[in-house]
Design an enzyme around this catalytic site. Structure first.
Site, PDB file in Angstrom:
ATOM      1  N   GLY A 185       0.483  -1.452  -0.010  1.00 52.56           N
ATOM      2  CA  GLY A 185       0.124  -0.054   0.340  1.00 52.56           C
ATOM      3  C   GLY A 185       1.365   1.635   0.055  1.00 52.56           C
ATOM      4  O   GLY A 185       2.249   0.956   0.151  1.00 52.56           O
ATOM      5  N   TYR A 186       0.178   2.300  -0.089  1.00 53.58           N
ATOM      6  CA  TYR A 186       0.767   3.722   0.109  1.00 53.58           C
ATOM      7  C   TYR A 186       1.266   3.722  -1.008  1.00 53.58           C
ATOM      8  O   TYR A 186       2.600   4.406  -1.605  1.00 53.58           O
ATOM      9  CB  TYR A 186       1.963   3.955   1.268  1.00 53.58           C
ATOM     10  N   GLY A 204       5.701   3.592  -9.133  1.00 59.64           N
ATOM     11  CA  GLY A 204       6.202   2.304  -8.802  1.00 59.64           C
ATOM     12  C   GLY A 204       5.025   1.411  -8.863  1.00 59.64           C
ATOM     13  O   GLY A 204       5.561   0.328  -9.911  1.00 59.64           O
ATOM     14  N   HIS A 205       4.664   1.610  -7.955  1.00 57.06           N
ATOM     15  CA  HIS A 205       3.378   0.113  -8.274  1.00 57.06           C
ATOM     16  C   HIS A 205       2.516   0.756  -8.750  1.00 57.06           C
ATOM     17  O   HIS A 205       2.705  -0.452  -9.756  1.00 57.06           O
ATOM     18  CB  HIS A 205       2.494   0.875  -6.461  1.00 57.06           C
ATOM     19  N   LYS A 215      13.333  -2.335  -8.234  1.00 54.59           N
ATOM     20  CA  LYS A 215      13.088  -1.900  -7.363  1.00 54.59           C
ATOM     21  C   LYS A 215      13.952  -3.217  -6.193  1.00 54.59           C
ATOM     22  O   LYS A 215      14.458  -2.237  -5.226  1.00 54.59           O
ATOM     23  CB  LYS A 215      12.659  -1.103  -6.784  1.00 54.59           C
ATOM     24  N   ARG A 270       8.906   4.799   1.451  1.00 54.26           N
ATOM     25  CA  ARG A 270       9.451   4.973   2.606  1.00 54.26           C
ATOM     26  C   ARG A 270      10.117   6.398   2.807  1.00 54.26           C
ATOM     27  O   ARG A 270      10.764   7.175   3.397  1.00 54.26           O
ATOM     28  CB  ARG A 270      10.410   3.720   3.039  1.00 54.26           C
TER      29      ARG A 270
HETATM   30  P1  AMP Z   1       5.473  -2.236  -1.368  1.00 58.65           P
HETATM   31  O1  AMP Z   1       5.006  -1.875  -1.101  1.00 58.65           O
HETATM   32  O2  AMP Z   1       7.047  -1.591  -1.263  1.00 58.65           O
HETATM   33  O3  AMP Z   1       5.732  -3.561  -0.489  1.00 58.65           O
HETATM   34  O4  AMP Z   1       6.431  -2.550  -3.211  1.00 58.65           O
HETATM   35  C1  AMP Z   1       5.092  -2.904  -3.686  1.00 58.65           C
HETATM   36  C2  AMP Z   1       6.003  -4.159  -5.418  1.00 58.65           C
HETATM   37  O5  AMP Z   1       6.284  -2.154  -6.132  1.00 58.65           O
HETATM   38  C3  AMP Z   1       6.861  -4.653  -5.488  1.00 58.65           C
HETATM   39  O6  AMP Z   1       7.513  -5.881  -5.819  1.00 58.65           O
HETATM   40  C4  AMP Z   1       7.773  -3.498  -5.589  1.00 58.65           C
HETATM   41  O7  AMP Z   1       9.053  -4.038  -6.083  1.00 58.65           O
HETATM   42  C5  AMP Z   1       7.517  -2.970  -6.449  1.00 58.65           C
HETATM   43  N1  AMP Z   1       8.049  -1.465  -5.791  1.00 58.65           N
HETATM   44  C6  AMP Z   1       8.000  -0.341  -5.635  1.00 58.65           C
HETATM   45  N2  AMP Z   1       9.066   0.654  -5.764  1.00 58.65           N
HETATM   46  C7  AMP Z   1       8.940   0.794  -7.068  1.00 58.65           C
HETATM   47  C8  AMP Z   1       9.895   1.209  -7.919  1.00 58.65           C
HETATM   48  N3  AMP Z   1      10.037   2.476  -7.479  1.00 58.65           N
HETATM   49  N4  AMP Z   1       9.824   1.001  -9.145  1.00 58.65           N
HETATM   50  C9  AMP Z   1       9.096  -0.517  -9.084  1.00 58.65           C
HETATM   51  N5  AMP Z   1       8.558  -0.875  -8.815  1.00 58.65           N
HETATM   52  C10 AMP Z   1       8.257  -0.459  -7.118  1.00 58.65           C
END
Ligand code: AMP
Length: 281
Positions: free
Chosen positions: A31-32, A36-37, A149, A187
């Site tokens: 979430g948040y 990227g997501h 990432k 973050r």
């Molecule tokens: P998280 O919510 O941080 O667990 O991320 C969820 C998914 O989004 C994971 O597969 C991350 O690698 C991907 N993700 C997070 N930040 C980025 C970014 N800047 N670019 C591409 N994918 C991202």
């Protein structure tokens, strides 16, 4: 687009889609959501008939001194981003829905999870592998989307799927960055204005390392030294690790000539940030 909180509701929805012969993509997130997501969701929407986004801050992947309690959350904003990007279902369970009080079954991995982020986060990848396995069982997607990432996570999930014969395709997606180079991350919201500026040392250092390799440097120790020096020049930074590893098995390499992952984790103030580049040959 629907938002559901229970495993049963996800199963019912996916069952209905399957009856119609539709393909399903899954994007696991905490979430948040940011761009990227969003890039992962857009890719899933393009490649599948239906897309499920899981939005769950997974408690078992956080160590006791980590930021589980303060991790940012905003379901309303996440829902708007998912809807605008074409997702069909958000799975947003409470921790109790995912983990019974006497939960005691984990998916764990040797080798790939011991170095890099695993060295300072010893239970992290066990938590990731376990929750991702659960999500795969709940949604049973054709494809699941992960960002480069979190390069070690991508390698770990690919290996888990291969080793345990999970019947889906893992799609890796490129890192999305802010205009000034900082890799987008939930973050980043922890950073003060001064720290936000300081955080640019990560992408700057990686760019220098990559340029050295492209200019012909093959000694991994020398490339690591270039990256380390650039980060250390930033007074607010503290290095967790700077590593160059084989992209296929995450073992450290002496030469940069094969397919390599150059990965770093750096504290900017109290916030731990990660970034990397991959060269595939
Ligand atoms: P998280 O919510 O941080 O667990 O991320 C969820 C998914 O989004 C994971 O597969 C991350 O690698 C991907 N993700 C997070 N930040 C980025 C970014 N800047 N670019 C591409 N994918 C991202």
């Amino acid at each position: 687009m629907k938002i559901v909180k229970t495993i049963e509701e996800v199963r019912e929805q996916v069952k209905a889609w399957r009856k119609e012969g539709l393909s399903v993509g899954l994007v696991p997130t905490m979430g948040y959501l940011h761009e990227g997501h969003q890039s992962l969701i857009a890719r899933s929407v393009a490649e599948n008939d239906r897309t499920v986004v899981s939005d769950f801050v997974n408690p078992i992947q956080f160590g006791p001194t980590e930021d589980l309690a303060t991790y940012p959350r905003d379901l309303e904003r996440d829902a708007a981003l998912c809807e605008a990007t074409g997702a069909n279902l958000i799975f947003n369970p409470e921790a109790e829905e995912m983990y019974a009080p006497d939960f005691c079954t984990y998916v764990d991995m040797d080798h790939l999870t011991k170095g890099l982020c695993g060295a300072s986060r010893p239970i992290h990848f066990r938590g990731v592998c376990t929750v991702v396995s659960k999500l795969f069982h709940i949604v049973q997607p054709d494809r699941a989307y992960f960002g480069q990432k979190d390069a070690q996570q991508l390698a770990v999930i690919r290996r888990m799927v291969r080793d345990l014969n999970m019947p889906l395709e893992i799609v890796g997606c490129p890192i999305i960055r802010e205009e000034d180079g900082l890799a987008k991350s939930s973050r980043n919201t922890y950073l003060s204005a001064e720290e936000r500026q300081a955080a640019l040392c990560l992408s700057r250092a990686l760019n220098k390392g990559k340029a050295a390799i492209e200019a012909g440097e093959t000694d991994a120790a020398k490339v690591k030294a270039i990256i380390t020096a650039e980060i250390k020049a930033e007074p607010l930074s503290r290095i967790d690790y700077v590593e160059i590893v084989d992209w296929n098995n995450l073992e450290p390499v002496a030469s940069t000539e094969g397919s390599i992952l150059t990965a770093i984790a750096v504290y900017i103030g109290k916030t731990r940030l990660i970034d990397n580049f991959i060269i595939e040959r």
